[in-house]
Design a protein around this motif. Structure first.
Motif, PDB file in Angstrom:
ATOM      1  N   GLU A  24       0.803  -1.221   0.000  1.00  0.00           N
ATOM      2  CA  GLU A  24       0.000   0.000   0.000  1.00  0.00           C
ATOM      3  C   GLU A  24       0.839   1.277   0.000  1.00  0.00           C
ATOM      4  N   SER A  25       2.159   1.184  -0.232  1.00  0.00           N
ATOM      5  CA  SER A  25       2.985   2.392  -0.188  1.00  0.00           C
ATOM      6  C   SER A  25       2.589   3.387  -1.267  1.00  0.00           C
ATOM      7  N   PRO A 116      22.353  27.869   0.001  1.00  0.00           N
ATOM      8  CA  PRO A 116      21.012  27.301   0.215  1.00  0.00           C
ATOM      9  C   PRO A 116      20.479  26.477  -0.962  1.00  0.00           C
ATOM     10  N   SER A 117      20.929  26.757  -2.169  1.00  0.00           N
ATOM     11  CA  SER A 117      20.464  25.984  -3.331  1.00  0.00           C
ATOM     12  C   SER A 117      20.922  24.523  -3.263  1.00  0.00           C
ATOM     13  N   ILE A 118      21.944  24.269  -2.478  1.00  0.00           N
ATOM     14  CA  ILE A 118      22.432  22.890  -2.306  1.00  0.00           C
ATOM     15  C   ILE A 118      21.337  22.026  -1.683  1.00  0.00           C
ATOM     16  N   TYR A 119      20.611  22.561  -0.708  1.00  0.00           N
ATOM     17  CA  TYR A 119      19.548  21.794  -0.053  1.00  0.00           C
ATOM     18  C   TYR A 119      18.446  21.427  -1.044  1.00  0.00           C
ATOM     19  N   ASP A 120      18.095  22.378  -1.905  1.00  0.00           N
ATOM     20  CA  ASP A 120      17.086  22.105  -2.932  1.00  0.00           C
ATOM     21  C   ASP A 120      17.582  21.055  -3.919  1.00  0.00           C
ATOM     22  N   TYR A 121      18.853  21.161  -4.297  1.00  0.00           N
ATOM     23  CA  TYR A 121      19.455  20.213  -5.241  1.00  0.00           C
ATOM     24  C   TYR A 121      19.373  18.781  -4.691  1.00  0.00           C
ATOM     25  N   PHE A 122      19.812  18.600  -3.461  1.00  0.00           N
ATOM     26  CA  PHE A 122      19.793  17.252  -2.877  1.00  0.00           C
ATOM     27  C   PHE A 122      18.369  16.784  -2.605  1.00  0.00           C
ATOM     28  N   ALA A 123      17.499  17.689  -2.155  1.00  0.00           N
ATOM     29  CA  ALA A 123      16.099  17.315  -1.905  1.00  0.00           C
ATOM     30  C   ALA A 123      15.436  16.840  -3.193  1.00  0.00           C
ATOM     31  N   ALA A 124      15.758  17.491  -4.316  1.00  0.00           N
ATOM     32  CA  ALA A 124      15.178  17.102  -5.606  1.00  0.00           C
ATOM     33  C   ALA A 124      15.697  15.744  -6.075  1.00  0.00           C
ATOM     34  N   SER A 125      16.870  15.359  -5.600  1.00  0.00           N
ATOM     35  CA  SER A 125      17.433  14.071  -6.029  1.00  0.00           C
ATOM     36  C   SER A 125      17.032  12.919  -5.105  1.00  0.00           C
ATOM     37  N   SER A 128      12.768   7.653  -3.019  1.00  0.00           N
ATOM     38  CA  SER A 128      12.131   6.940  -1.909  1.00  0.00           C
ATOM     39  C   SER A 128      12.625   5.494  -1.789  1.00  0.00           C
ATOM     40  N   GLN A 129      13.118   4.913  -2.860  1.00  0.00           N
ATOM     41  CA  GLN A 129      13.661   3.546  -2.794  1.00  0.00           C
ATOM     42  C   GLN A 129      14.932   3.503  -1.943  1.00  0.00           C
ATOM     43  N   ASP A 130      15.786   4.540  -2.092  1.00  0.00           N
ATOM     44  CA  ASP A 130      17.042   4.585  -1.343  1.00  0.00           C
ATOM     45  C   ASP A 130      16.868   5.219   0.028  1.00  0.00           C
ATOM     46  N   GLY A 131      15.855   6.065   0.157  1.00  0.00           N
ATOM     47  CA  GLY A 131      15.568   6.701   1.431  1.00  0.00           C
ATOM     48  C   GLY A 131      16.596   7.750   1.825  1.00  0.00           C
ATOM     49  N   ILE A 132      16.476   8.194   3.059  1.00  0.00           N
ATOM     50  CA  ILE A 132      17.381   9.227   3.576  1.00  0.00           C
ATOM     51  C   ILE A 132      18.817   8.711   3.617  1.00  0.00           C
ATOM     52  N   ALA A 133      19.006   7.438   3.920  1.00  0.00           N
ATOM     53  CA  ALA A 133      20.371   6.883   3.964  1.00  0.00           C
ATOM     54  C   ALA A 133      21.037   7.008   2.602  1.00  0.00           C
ATOM     55  N   GLY A 134      20.297   6.739   1.537  1.00  0.00           N
ATOM     56  CA  GLY A 134      20.852   6.883   0.189  1.00  0.00           C
ATOM     57  C   GLY A 134      21.198   8.328  -0.124  1.00  0.00           C
ATOM     58  N   LEU A 135      20.365   9.235   0.340  1.00  0.00           N
ATOM     59  CA  LEU A 135      20.624  10.655   0.130  1.00  0.00           C
ATOM     60  C   LEU A 135      21.873  11.089   0.896  1.00  0.00           C
ATOM     61  N   HIS A 136      22.021  10.621   2.117  1.00  0.00           N
ATOM     62  CA  HIS A 136      23.197  10.958   2.915  1.00  0.00           C
ATOM     63  C   HIS A 136      24.470  10.402   2.270  1.00  0.00           C
TER      64      HIS A 136
END
Length: 176
Positions: A24-25, A116-125, A128-136
């Motif tokens: 149901e995700s 500050p644009s760095i936060y938007d850049y990473f947030a846009a990338s 959900s499959q990789d999650g926050i750990a993948g983003l980090h």
């Protein structure tokens, strides 16, 4: 098989098992939960509460089919909200603050200025499959490794480092 089930039941007695599922995700994501990281359950609308109960029932039904005659017994289900862009930015800011803190251990005086644009850049990338750990991990690859390279290339213990976005690419430079 009876012996195996009996052994496992005895072994898993008084044990908590935490599992995740994507059942149901797609419906959870499409429902569009709040973006506010400070939102609490007390602010939940009746529709959101009904949706969560529906998702929990579907998950419970799925595991009941698996559990007939075996060990599966669910006692509690927690439906997590999807991670929104504001949650991601808060997580990124925390990661950069932790990076700053770690770099200042010892005799070093290193300051990182993050555009500050760095936060938007990473947030846009965010995926959900990789999650926050993948983003980090992506932040470590694109920011922390270049910062480390700069530190090894300079003997100065007092550095100012700029992290900027140029042509859709993260650029890490010394601010001289």
């Amino acid at each position: 098989h009876q012996f195996l089930i009996f052994s496992l039941r005895s072994y898993l007695q008084n044990t908590i098992v935490i599992a995740t599922t994507s059942i149901e995700s797609d419906k959870i994501i499409s429902q569009g939960k709040k973006e506010d990281p400070a939102a609490t359950e007390a602010q939940e609308t009746p529709e959101e509460k009904a949706h969560e109960e529906s998702v929990a029932q579907k998950v419970r039904s799925f595991f009941e089919v698996l559990g007939r005659g075996s060990l599966v017994s669910l006692t509690d289900i927690v439906v997590f909200n999807p991670v929104g862009s504001e949650h991601i930015k808060v997580s990124l800011k925390n990661q950069f603050a932790e990076m700053q803190e770690r770099l200042n251990d010892g005799d070093y005086e290193i300051r990182i200025n993050v555009d500050p644009s760095i936060y938007d850049y990473f947030a846009a990338s965010y995926n959900s499959q990789d999650g926050i750990a993948g983003l980090h991990e992506k932040v470590s690859r694109e920011v922390l490794r270049p910062v480390t390279d700069l530190l090894f290339a300079h003997e100065d213990r007092d550095l100012r480092i700029e992290v900027q976005l140029k042509n859709h690419k993260v650029v890490v430079t010394l601010d001289e």
